[in-house]
Design a protein around this motif. Sequence first.
Motif, PDB file in Angstrom:
ATOM      1  N   THR A  73       0.824  -1.202   0.000  1.00  0.00           N
ATOM      2  CA  THR A  73       0.000   0.000   0.000  1.00  0.00           C
ATOM      3  C   THR A  73       0.861   1.256   0.000  1.00  0.00           C
ATOM      4  N   VAL A  74       2.160   1.057  -0.005  1.00  0.00           N
ATOM      5  CA  VAL A  74       3.109   2.164  -0.085  1.00  0.00           C
ATOM      6  C   VAL A  74       3.729   2.138  -1.474  1.00  0.00           C
ATOM      7  N   SER A  75       3.874   3.292  -2.086  1.00  0.00           N
ATOM      8  CA  SER A  75       4.367   3.379  -3.458  1.00  0.00           C
ATOM      9  C   SER A  75       5.717   2.673  -3.626  1.00  0.00           C
ATOM     10  N   GLN A  76       5.790   1.846  -4.673  1.00  0.00           N
ATOM     11  CA  GLN A  76       7.017   1.113  -5.007  1.00  0.00           C
ATOM     12  C   GLN A  76       7.397   1.433  -6.463  1.00  0.00           C
ATOM     13  N   PRO A  77       8.665   1.641  -6.745  1.00  0.00           N
ATOM     14  CA  PRO A  77       9.079   1.910  -8.126  1.00  0.00           C
ATOM     15  C   PRO A  77       9.010   0.644  -8.981  1.00  0.00           C
ATOM     16  N   ILE A  78       8.494   0.804 -10.211  1.00  0.00           N
ATOM     17  CA  ILE A  78       8.450  -0.305 -11.165  1.00  0.00           C
ATOM     18  C   ILE A  78       8.903   0.212 -12.529  1.00  0.00           C
ATOM     19  N   THR A  79       9.193  -0.717 -13.436  1.00  0.00           N
ATOM     20  CA  THR A  79       9.579  -0.339 -14.789  1.00  0.00           C
ATOM     21  C   THR A  79       8.357  -0.248 -15.687  1.00  0.00           C
ATOM     22  N   LEU A  80       8.552   0.360 -16.838  1.00  0.00           N
ATOM     23  CA  LEU A  80       7.451   0.442 -17.795  1.00  0.00           C
ATOM     24  C   LEU A  80       7.017  -0.956 -18.224  1.00  0.00           C
ATOM     25  N   GLN A  81       7.968  -1.868 -18.373  1.00  0.00           N
ATOM     26  CA  GLN A  81       7.610  -3.219 -18.793  1.00  0.00           C
ATOM     27  C   GLN A  81       6.754  -3.924 -17.751  1.00  0.00           C
ATOM     28  N   GLN A  82       7.053  -3.727 -16.477  1.00  0.00           N
ATOM     29  CA  GLN A  82       6.226  -4.312 -15.419  1.00  0.00           C
ATOM     30  C   GLN A  82       4.790  -3.770 -15.498  1.00  0.00           C
ATOM     31  N   LEU A  83       4.653  -2.488 -15.747  1.00  0.00           N
ATOM     32  CA  LEU A  83       3.325  -1.899 -15.875  1.00  0.00           C
ATOM     33  C   LEU A  83       2.603  -2.475 -17.087  1.00  0.00           C
ATOM     34  N   ILE A  84       3.333  -2.587 -18.224  1.00  0.00           N
ATOM     35  CA  ILE A  84       2.716  -3.125 -19.446  1.00  0.00           C
ATOM     36  C   ILE A  84       2.227  -4.547 -19.219  1.00  0.00           C
ATOM     37  N   ASP A  85       3.044  -5.374 -18.587  1.00  0.00           N
ATOM     38  CA  ASP A  85       2.667  -6.776 -18.342  1.00  0.00           C
ATOM     39  C   ASP A  85       1.398  -6.859 -17.485  1.00  0.00           C
ATOM     40  N   TRP A  86       1.331  -6.006 -16.485  1.00  0.00           N
ATOM     41  CA  TRP A  86       0.146  -6.047 -15.603  1.00  0.00           C
ATOM     42  C   TRP A  86      -1.098  -5.582 -16.359  1.00  0.00           C
ATOM     43  N   LEU A  87      -0.984  -4.534 -17.171  1.00  0.00           N
ATOM     44  CA  LEU A  87      -2.140  -4.033 -17.915  1.00  0.00           C
ATOM     45  C   LEU A  87      -2.647  -5.051 -18.926  1.00  0.00           C
ATOM     46  N   ILE A  88      -1.754  -5.780 -19.545  1.00  0.00           N
ATOM     47  CA  ILE A  88      -2.177  -6.810 -20.497  1.00  0.00           C
ATOM     48  C   ILE A  88      -2.914  -7.931 -19.776  1.00  0.00           C
ATOM     49  N   ALA A  89      -2.448  -8.300 -18.584  1.00  0.00           N
ATOM     50  CA  ALA A  89      -3.084  -9.377 -17.809  1.00  0.00           C
ATOM     51  C   ALA A  89      -4.356  -8.920 -17.111  1.00  0.00           C
ATOM     52  N   HIS A  90      -4.494  -7.621 -16.856  1.00  0.00           N
ATOM     53  CA  HIS A  90      -5.668  -7.096 -16.116  1.00  0.00           C
ATOM     54  C   HIS A  90      -6.216  -5.855 -16.827  1.00  0.00           C
ATOM     55  N   PRO A  91      -6.830  -6.017 -18.012  1.00  0.00           N
ATOM     56  CA  PRO A  91      -7.323  -4.855 -18.749  1.00  0.00           C
ATOM     57  C   PRO A  91      -8.583  -4.256 -18.114  1.00  0.00           C
ATOM     58  N   ASN A  92      -8.773  -2.986 -18.398  1.00  0.00           N
ATOM     59  CA  ASN A  92     -10.015  -2.266 -18.052  1.00  0.00           C
ATOM     60  C   ASN A  92     -10.322  -2.197 -16.561  1.00  0.00           C
ATOM     61  N   GLN A  93      -9.300  -2.170 -15.733  1.00  0.00           N
ATOM     62  CA  GLN A  93      -9.545  -2.008 -14.294  1.00  0.00           C
ATOM     63  C   GLN A  93      -9.582  -0.537 -13.886  1.00  0.00           C
ATOM     64  N   GLY A  94      -9.084   0.324 -14.740  1.00  0.00           N
ATOM     65  CA  GLY A  94      -9.181   1.755 -14.468  1.00  0.00           C
ATOM     66  C   GLY A  94      -8.450   2.211 -13.232  1.00  0.00           C
ATOM     67  N   ARG A  95      -7.243   1.695 -13.001  1.00  0.00           N
ATOM     68  CA  ARG A  95      -6.443   2.141 -11.853  1.00  0.00           C
ATOM     69  C   ARG A  95      -6.033   3.597 -12.051  1.00  0.00           C
ATOM     70  N   VAL A  96      -6.090   4.354 -10.968  1.00  0.00           N
ATOM     71  CA  VAL A  96      -5.885   5.797 -11.052  1.00  0.00           C
ATOM     72  C   VAL A  96      -4.408   6.135 -10.859  1.00  0.00           C
ATOM     73  N   PHE A  97      -3.893   6.977 -11.758  1.00  0.00           N
ATOM     74  CA  PHE A  97      -2.500   7.440 -11.696  1.00  0.00           C
ATOM     75  C   PHE A  97      -2.471   8.958 -11.794  1.00  0.00           C
ATOM     76  N   ARG A  98      -1.525   9.554 -11.065  1.00  0.00           N
ATOM     77  CA  ARG A  98      -1.205  10.969 -11.265  1.00  0.00           C
ATOM     78  C   ARG A  98      -0.050  11.020 -12.254  1.00  0.00           C
ATOM     79  N   TYR A  99      -0.167  11.871 -13.241  1.00  0.00           N
ATOM     80  CA  TYR A  99       0.837  11.888 -14.307  1.00  0.00           C
ATOM     81  C   TYR A  99       1.385  13.304 -14.515  1.00  0.00           C
ATOM     82  N   HIS A 100       2.534  13.328 -15.245  1.00  0.00           N
ATOM     83  CA  HIS A 100       3.135  14.606 -15.629  1.00  0.00           C
ATOM     84  C   HIS A 100       3.642  14.467 -17.048  1.00  0.00           C
TER      85      HIS A 100
END
Length: 212
Positions: free
Chosen positions: A169-196
């Motif tokens: 529940t505490v922010s952990q650094p991940i790579t773009l590839q880790q994020l991509i892999d999770w999104l492909i396995a869990h589409p359309n969950q709409g997790r909220v991100f703050r971006y810049h």
Amino acid sequence: MRGHGTAVRGARRSRAQAALAALALCGTLALTACNGDEEAGAPGTPASPATSAAATGTASPSPSPSPSPAPSKKPTPAVTSTATPAGTKKTPTPGSTCDHKMPISPDEIAVNRYTPEGGVHSLIIKHGNWGCAAPGADAAPFETTGKETFLNIAEDARITAVTPIVASTVSQPITLQQLIDWLIAHPNQGRVFRYHLDGAGVIDSLDQQYTS
């Protein structure tokens, strides 16, 4: 003897005349009585109370007025009006400070999927804003609005994540590839991100917001 017979006949004649006179008197009285009955009313029909009273000389007693019911001493409870006066506002629920008309968040998005179309890394996202938390809920929902759109993300973008992408529940650094892999396995969950965005309009930092 002849004189005696004459006297007897005279006496009988006198008695007969007296009887006839009596019968005539009775007839006259009977006729008078009949005329009186016709004036009072038809035979067999009782005379009205007023006529009877006039005949007997007594007045009919007037009916006594019914006594008015005594007013009830039990007080009537006041009726409480539930109508809201015109031009007044309803009192908000205690503890409720949520504004459903919040503007679209300028730096937060719901990430649904990943796509490599166009030869670049792109996130399929929706904009939105924060709604109101339900009673007892840990956080308010992120309510999306509008259509899906794309945002490119740099391959070296700084990314942090929390549950359920990582077991924390505490922010952990991940790579773009880790994020991509999770999104492909869990589409359309709409997790909220703050971006810049950098100067080219590409995401250079992405931090997941803890919502549950």
